[in-house]
Design a protein around this motif. Structure first.
Motif, PDB file in Angstrom:
ATOM      1  N   ALA A  40       9.346 -31.452 -62.258  1.00  0.00           N
ATOM      2  CA  ALA A  40       8.492 -32.569 -61.830  1.00  0.00           C
ATOM      3  C   ALA A  40       8.176 -33.491 -63.009  1.00  0.00           C
ATOM      4  O   ALA A  40       8.203 -34.719 -62.877  1.00  0.00           O
ATOM      5  N   ARG A  44       9.417 -37.475 -62.822  1.00  0.00           N
ATOM      6  CA  ARG A  44       8.322 -38.368 -62.435  1.00  0.00           C
ATOM      7  C   ARG A  44       7.531 -38.772 -63.663  1.00  0.00           C
ATOM      8  O   ARG A  44       7.355 -37.986 -64.590  1.00  0.00           O
ATOM      9  N   VAL A  47       2.217 -37.293 -61.606  1.00  0.00           N
ATOM     10  CA  VAL A  47       2.090 -36.660 -60.299  1.00  0.00           C
ATOM     11  C   VAL A  47       0.619 -36.661 -59.920  1.00  0.00           C
ATOM     12  O   VAL A  47      -0.239 -36.253 -60.711  1.00  0.00           O
ATOM     13  N   LEU A  49      -2.418 -35.244 -57.831  1.00  0.00           N
ATOM     14  CA  LEU A  49      -2.898 -34.082 -57.094  1.00  0.00           C
ATOM     15  C   LEU A  49      -4.316 -34.399 -56.645  1.00  0.00           C
ATOM     16  O   LEU A  49      -5.285 -34.181 -57.372  1.00  0.00           O
ATOM     17  N   THR A  53      -4.536 -37.555 -61.488  1.00  0.00           N
ATOM     18  CA  THR A  53      -3.150 -37.908 -61.764  1.00  0.00           C
ATOM     19  C   THR A  53      -2.742 -37.266 -63.083  1.00  0.00           C
ATOM     20  O   THR A  53      -3.367 -37.495 -64.117  1.00  0.00           O
ATOM     21  N   TRP A  56       3.492 -36.979 -67.010  1.00  0.00           N
ATOM     22  CA  TRP A  56       4.633 -36.082 -67.172  1.00  0.00           C
ATOM     23  C   TRP A  56       4.451 -35.115 -68.338  1.00  0.00           C
ATOM     24  O   TRP A  56       4.859 -33.951 -68.256  1.00  0.00           O
ATOM     25  N   LEU A  59       2.569 -31.991 -67.428  1.00  0.00           N
ATOM     26  CA  LEU A  59       3.379 -31.074 -66.622  1.00  0.00           C
ATOM     27  C   LEU A  59       4.361 -30.295 -67.491  1.00  0.00           C
ATOM     28  O   LEU A  59       4.459 -29.068 -67.391  1.00  0.00           O
TER      29      LEU A  59
END
Length: 147
Positions: A40, A44, A47, A49, A53, A56, A59
């Motif tokens: 992810a 991206r 992301v 949730l 936000t 990257w 993540l």
């Protein structure tokens, strides 16, 4: 993607018995979550949730920390179970090597686009980075030669 292939290969090789042990199932799930976070973060920019936000780098950094944590827990479990002295030595080297993976993951999550040092880093930070790099390299060599 490599983590997903490794988990799939493990499950294909050992079948349903592979996840009979709850700890093994949790560790495999940790690898799958790390792989999903990494993928992810790679495809991206961010992301969302709910109201949060995640960029990257959070993540990808979290994936690195999770991989280090899963490997460390697995290694501690192996040490706890006992075994040959060489296996315990290899496990200890692997456990030390996990610290550098976790450190890079935290730095990636925290520092955004890349792991960067200040223009004039402190001597303590340079010594810590050098120690992690040496421990990681020595651990990798020991693991590769003793396994």
């Amino acid at each position: 993607m490599g983590l997903l292939v490794a988990v799939g290969g493990y499950l294909a090789a050992f079948g349903r018995d592979a996840v009979a042990d709850p700890m093994t199932a949790v560790l495999l799930a940790g690898f799958v979550v790390a792989a999903v976070l990494s993928i992810a973060g790679g495809v991206r920019e961010a992301v969302a949730l709910g109201p949060v936000t995640l960029p990257w780098n959070v993540l990808v950094g979290s994936a690195g920390v999770l991989v280090a944590l899963v490997v460390a827990v697995s290694t501690v479990r192996s040490l706890w179970d006992g075994g040959a002295t060489t296996t315990q030595f290899t496990d200890a080297a692997l456990l030390i090597s996990c610290s550098s993976i976790a450190w890079f993951g935290v730095q990636t999550a925290r520092d955004s686009r890349h792991v960067d040092l200040e223009a004039s880093p402190s001597r303590t930070r340079l010594v810590a980075i050098a120690a992690l790099a040496v421990a990681s390299m020595v651990g990798g060599v020991l693991v590769a030669t003793l396994v």
